[in-house]
Design a protein around this motif. Structure first.
Motif, PDB file in Angstrom:
ATOM      1  N   GLN A 301       0.758  -1.751   0.148  1.00  0.00           N
ATOM      2  CA  GLN A 301      -0.470   0.161  -0.187  1.00  0.00           C
ATOM      3  C   GLN A 301       1.178   1.505   0.100  1.00  0.00           C
ATOM      4  OE1 GLN A 301      -4.279  -0.057   2.452  1.00  0.00           O
ATOM      5  NE2 GLN A 301      -3.246  -2.146   3.320  1.00  0.00           N
ATOM      6  N   SER A 302       1.966   1.937   0.646  1.00  0.00           N
ATOM      7  CA  SER A 302       2.317   2.722   0.891  1.00  0.00           C
ATOM      8  C   SER A 302       3.208   3.299   0.366  1.00  0.00           C
ATOM      9  CB  SER A 302       2.881   3.001   1.936  1.00  0.00           C
ATOM     10  OG  SER A 302       1.607   2.570   3.317  1.00  0.00           O
ATOM     11  N   VAL A 303       4.378   1.724  -0.202  1.00  0.00           N
ATOM     12  CA  VAL A 303       5.746   1.586  -1.136  1.00  0.00           C
ATOM     13  C   VAL A 303       5.370   1.521  -2.289  1.00  0.00           C
ATOM     14  CG1 VAL A 303       7.658   0.716  -1.901  1.00  0.00           C
ATOM     15  CG2 VAL A 303       7.019   0.685   1.178  1.00  0.00           C
ATOM     16  N   LEU A 304       3.966   0.663  -2.437  1.00  0.00           N
ATOM     17  CA  LEU A 304       3.637   0.888  -4.579  1.00  0.00           C
ATOM     18  C   LEU A 304       2.167   1.303  -4.761  1.00  0.00           C
ATOM     19  CD1 LEU A 304       4.247  -3.727  -4.732  1.00  0.00           C
ATOM     20  CD2 LEU A 304       5.716  -1.071  -4.885  1.00  0.00           C
ATOM     21  N   PHE A 347      11.154 -25.850   6.942  1.00  0.00           N
ATOM     22  CA  PHE A 347      11.658 -24.194   7.751  1.00  0.00           C
ATOM     23  C   PHE A 347      12.683 -23.366   6.818  1.00  0.00           C
ATOM     24  CE2 PHE A 347      10.767 -25.492  12.455  1.00  0.00           C
ATOM     25  CZ  PHE A 347       9.888 -24.630  12.938  1.00  0.00           C
ATOM     26  N   ALA A 348      13.018 -24.540   6.295  1.00  0.00           N
ATOM     27  CA  ALA A 348      14.280 -24.148   5.190  1.00  0.00           C
ATOM     28  C   ALA A 348      13.715 -23.288   3.797  1.00  0.00           C
ATOM     29  CB  ALA A 348      14.950 -25.695   4.586  1.00  0.00           C
ATOM     30  N   ILE A 349      12.501 -24.072   3.355  1.00  0.00           N
ATOM     31  CA  ILE A 349      12.402 -22.658   2.150  1.00  0.00           C
ATOM     32  C   ILE A 349      11.096 -21.735   3.340  1.00  0.00           C
ATOM     33  CG2 ILE A 349       9.651 -22.977   1.057  1.00  0.00           C
ATOM     34  CD1 ILE A 349       9.882 -26.305   1.213  1.00  0.00           C
ATOM     35  N   GLY A 350      10.656 -21.740   4.603  1.00  0.00           N
ATOM     36  CA  GLY A 350      10.200 -20.710   4.845  1.00  0.00           C
ATOM     37  C   GLY A 350      11.602 -19.532   4.892  1.00  0.00           C
ATOM     38  N   ALA A 351      12.831 -20.561   5.421  1.00  0.00           N
ATOM     39  CA  ALA A 351      13.699 -18.626   5.190  1.00  0.00           C
ATOM     40  C   ALA A 351      14.146 -18.438   3.880  1.00  0.00           C
ATOM     41  CB  ALA A 351      15.332 -19.555   6.196  1.00  0.00           C
ATOM     42  N   ALA A 352      14.241 -19.317   3.088  1.00  0.00           N
ATOM     43  CA  ALA A 352      14.586 -18.808   1.172  1.00  0.00           C
ATOM     44  C   ALA A 352      13.809 -17.578   1.195  1.00  0.00           C
ATOM     45  CB  ALA A 352      13.710 -20.175   1.049  1.00  0.00           C
ATOM     46  N   GLY A 353      11.841 -17.908   1.640  1.00  0.00           N
ATOM     47  CA  GLY A 353      11.311 -17.036   1.396  1.00  0.00           C
ATOM     48  C   GLY A 353      11.247 -15.710   1.917  1.00  0.00           C
ATOM     49  N   TYR A 354      12.231 -15.820   3.216  1.00  0.00           N
ATOM     50  CA  TYR A 354      13.268 -14.506   3.601  1.00  0.00           C
ATOM     51  C   TYR A 354      13.340 -13.891   2.979  1.00  0.00           C
ATOM     52  CZ  TYR A 354      10.243 -13.367   8.155  1.00  0.00           C
ATOM     53  OH  TYR A 354       9.291 -13.731   8.702  1.00  0.00           O
ATOM     54  N   GLY A 355      14.671 -14.867   2.343  1.00  0.00           N
ATOM     55  CA  GLY A 355      15.919 -14.443   2.143  1.00  0.00           C
ATOM     56  C   GLY A 355      15.588 -14.004   0.464  1.00  0.00           C
ATOM     57  N   LEU A 356      14.550 -14.671  -0.603  1.00  0.00           N
ATOM     58  CA  LEU A 356      13.579 -13.464  -1.283  1.00  0.00           C
ATOM     59  C   LEU A 356      13.292 -12.086  -0.700  1.00  0.00           C
ATOM     60  CD1 LEU A 356      12.153 -16.721  -3.200  1.00  0.00           C
ATOM     61  CD2 LEU A 356      13.822 -15.453  -4.205  1.00  0.00           C
ATOM     62  N   LEU A 357      12.628 -11.955  -0.095  1.00  0.00           N
ATOM     63  CA  LEU A 357      12.020 -11.092   0.633  1.00  0.00           C
ATOM     64  C   LEU A 357      13.180  -9.464   1.310  1.00  0.00           C
ATOM     65  CD1 LEU A 357       9.125  -9.266   1.191  1.00  0.00           C
ATOM     66  CD2 LEU A 357       9.688 -10.347   3.555  1.00  0.00           C
ATOM     67  N   ALA A 358      14.555 -10.306   1.019  1.00  0.00           N
ATOM     68  CA  ALA A 358      15.524  -9.402   1.471  1.00  0.00           C
ATOM     69  C   ALA A 358      16.158  -8.628   0.215  1.00  0.00           C
ATOM     70  CB  ALA A 358      16.358 -10.201   2.000  1.00  0.00           C
ATOM     71  N   LEU A 359      16.269  -9.532  -1.090  1.00  0.00           N
ATOM     72  CA  LEU A 359      16.097  -8.867  -1.616  1.00  0.00           C
ATOM     73  C   LEU A 359      15.169  -7.756  -2.648  1.00  0.00           C
ATOM     74  CD1 LEU A 359      17.533 -12.409  -3.723  1.00  0.00           C
ATOM     75  CD2 LEU A 359      18.780 -10.612  -2.976  1.00  0.00           C
ATOM     76  N   ALA A 360      14.244  -7.676  -1.951  1.00  0.00           N
ATOM     77  CA  ALA A 360      13.547  -6.708  -2.493  1.00  0.00           C
ATOM     78  C   ALA A 360      13.229  -5.358  -2.438  1.00  0.00           C
ATOM     79  CB  ALA A 360      11.935  -7.032  -2.083  1.00  0.00           C
ATOM     80  N   GLY A 361      13.422  -4.384  -3.853  1.00  0.00           N
ATOM     81  CA  GLY A 361      13.745  -2.744  -3.819  1.00  0.00           C
ATOM     82  C   GLY A 361      11.805  -2.022  -3.452  1.00  0.00           C
ATOM     83  N   ASP A 363      10.731  -0.963  -5.889  1.00  0.00           N
ATOM     84  CA  ASP A 363       9.881  -1.629  -7.083  1.00  0.00           C
ATOM     85  C   ASP A 363       9.892  -2.644  -7.196  1.00  0.00           C
ATOM     86  OD1 ASP A 363       7.824  -1.120  -9.049  1.00  0.00           O
ATOM     87  OD2 ASP A 363       9.130  -0.392 -10.842  1.00  0.00           O
ATOM     88  N   SER A 364       9.536  -3.535  -6.421  1.00  0.00           N
ATOM     89  CA  SER A 364       9.382  -5.278  -6.728  1.00  0.00           C
ATOM     90  C   SER A 364       8.498  -5.605  -6.000  1.00  0.00           C
ATOM     91  CB  SER A 364      10.622  -5.336  -5.851  1.00  0.00           C
ATOM     92  OG  SER A 364      11.621  -4.874  -6.438  1.00  0.00           O
ATOM     93  N   MET A 365       7.243  -5.809  -6.493  1.00  0.00           N
ATOM     94  CA  MET A 365       6.081  -5.866  -6.273  1.00  0.00           C
ATOM     95  C   MET A 365       5.895  -7.396  -6.377  1.00  0.00           C
ATOM     96  SD  MET A 365       1.929  -5.619  -7.534  1.00  0.00           S
ATOM     97  CE  MET A 365       2.139  -6.316  -9.051  1.00  0.00           C
ATOM     98  N   TRP A 366       6.226  -8.394  -7.705  1.00  0.00           N
ATOM     99  CA  TRP A 366       6.274  -9.967  -8.127  1.00  0.00           C
ATOM    100  C   TRP A 366       7.078 -10.449  -7.276  1.00  0.00           C
ATOM    101  CZ3 TRP A 366       2.173 -11.964 -10.119  1.00  0.00           C
ATOM    102  CH2 TRP A 366       1.684 -10.947 -10.838  1.00  0.00           C
TER     103      TRP A 366
END
Length: 506
Positions: A301-304, A347-361, A363-366
């Motif tokens: 909402q607030s960033v995008l 848990f490893a898959i969940g950690a990978a999800g957080y890892g992907l979130l750490a790469l967001a800029g 303008d990275s909705m997808w």
């Protein structure tokens, strides 16, 4: 000569069409209880215009449901074991329906707050009762695992669906319609429940430990309140006393459960193989799930710049893989894969999800949506397996108490996730914001955007851009912390969960 198979445990009776139909009936109220956590997200502006609540009253309209629900879970789980889970479920459904009707036509903020409190009481009876009845109806471990997987998926999906449904209903009807949707499901449960659901209770429950009721609430409510307020307000000093007081009452509550002749929560539950680790790992799962939600909803909402309804609709996309996660985990365990490996992978898959979130800029909705889907899928794998493990380890006569402990732990985990990861993100946000920015802008992204909207031209744009970048950086830092915590949970799961399936303790 003795028959070598004469002492073998007979196979558990398999559930038939009646039990699976009853499960479908149980899923409706469960879905509504989980939806009511988020159903006011889009209705609150219309409620404000109609009822004109004060700021404090608005907060209570939002929060009283979750607080009452969390505070009464253990009480209602233990009560259901004593008076009968079906009976308590039907009483709770009647109360939930009546409170929904009252809330829909509330003519004052006080009436709406009271109705939301009664909804919390009803929800506290419905959640542990549904799980306890599943434990009773599905004696076969494989079928029970599938049923619990469905239960976990409905619980997770209901929270996301609640916000979207409220947006659609408020757009085409009045705000009270978000409560009226509860009535058909509760009426169906009241009609079909006595026919399809078996009654079950502890045959020798002992006396109900009434002093434990206020003790349990005094232990749960101050801690949950303090953790949630730290996450939302960002002033931890004001809520340390609340959390400390709750922890002191928690110590008193635990002491009473260990020394009372007929405790509300029997310590014997934790002697069941795997029950203690299941409760703890379930708490960590909720930590990971709600810790990310603190950021992703604001990001959309607030960033995008998405509207609230657009953000909620986009947020439904990650629910597609989530729906497949629990059945996949159940199928792997039933095919012989060690449960510890499945939980570790979750848990490893969940950690990978957080890892992907750490790469967001900014303008990275997808990327954010994919990260949310990966994260939630891994967490749901863990949730379904830990619920199955805990309910399999708990004796049938204590199924309500076992379920209430799991759900209370999940409430703690969610509040802790929002507090810890929210504090990490907030600290980074404040560090990154320019010192020349107004104090309110340095507190929250919402405050910065509100101020930026009143500043002229480039000055306002520069402040808004700096705030969005600082928030995104904070989200990245919190995501890294979340990934580290879930990776640690993966290691802990491997170390603590025993090999093989856990059978019925009873």
């Amino acid at each position: 000569m003795t028959n070598p198979t004469s002492t073998a445990t007979p196979p558990a009776a398999r559930a038939g069409r009646r039990e699976w139909t009853a499960l479908g009936v149980l899923m409706l109220p469960l879905l509504l209880v989980s939806m009511d956590v988020s159903v006011l997200y889009f209705a609150i502006p219309a409620i404000n215009a109609d009822l004109q609540p004060s700021g404090t009253q608005q907060l209570w309209i939002f929060d009283v449901y979750a607080f009452v629900l969390a505070g009464l879970l253990m009480t209602m789980g233990s009560l259901g074991d004593r008076v009968g889970r079906r009976k308590l479920l039907l009483i709770g459904a009647a109360a939930f329906g009546a409170a929904s009707l009252t809330a829909a036509y509330a003519d004052s903020a006080e009436t709406l707050i009271a109705a939301r409190a009664v909804l919390g009481i009803g929800g506290a009876t419905l959640m542990p009762s549904t799980m306890a009845l599943i434990r009773t109806m599905f004696a076969d471990p494989g079928q029970r695992a599938k049923a619990i997987g469905l239960w976990s998926g409905v619980m997770t999906g209901g929270i996301a669906l609640g916000s979207v449904m409220s947006g659609v209903l408020v757009q085409y009807f009045w705000w009270g319609s978000v409560f009226l949707v509860n009535l058909p499901a509760m009426a169906l449960l009241l009609v079909l429940g006595p026919v399809l659901l078996p009654e079950s209770r502890d045959p020798a429950p002992g006396r109900f430990d009434w002093p434990s009721v206020p003790l349990s609430m005094a232990a749960v409510l101050p801690v949950v309140y303090g953790l949630k307020e730290i996450a939302s307000q960002g002033r931890p000093a004001e809520y340390v006393v609340s959390i400390t007081l709750g922890l002191l009452f928690a110590a008193v509550f635990v002491h009473r459960q260990r020394t009372a002749a007929d405790p509300m929560i029997s310590p014997a539950l934790f002697r069941g193989t795997g029950f203690g680790p299941a409760v703890v790992l379930n708490l960590v799962s909720s930590f990971g799930m709600l810790g990310s939600a603190f950021f992703t909803t604001q990001y959309l909402q607030s960033v995008l710049g998405k509207s609230a309804l657009e953000a909620a609709l986009w947020a439904l996309l990650p629910s597609v893989p989530i729906g497949m996660a629990a059945p996949l985990a159940t199928s792997l365990v039933q095919k012989g894969v060690d449960r510890a490996h499945v939980v570790t992978a979750g848990f490893a898959i969940g950690a990978a999800g957080y890892g992907l979130l750490a790469l967001a800029g900014t303008d990275s909705m997808w990327l954010v949506l994919i990260a949310c889907g990966v994260l939630a899928s891994g967490i749901v794998m863990v949730l379904s397996q830990m619920t199955d493990l805990a309910m399999s380890a708990a004796p049938v006569e204590r199924a309500g108490s076992a379920s209430s402990l799991l759900e209370t732990g999940a409430e703690f985990g969610g509040a802790l996730g929002m507090a810890v990861l929210g504090s990490v993100g907030t600290a980074i946000y404040r560090h990154d914001m320019p010192s020349s920015a107004p104090a309110e802008a340095r507190e929250t992204l919402g405050g910065a955007l509100a101020i930026a909207g009143h500043l002229p031209g480039r000055t306002g744009d520069a402040l808004a851009t700096a705030a969005r970048e600082a928030f995104t950086h904070g989200m990245q830092g919190a995501a890294i912390a979340g990934a580290v915590i879930l990776a640690g949970a993966a290691v802990a799961a491997t170390a603590t969960l025993r090999r093989g399936r856990v059978g019925d303790a009873g």
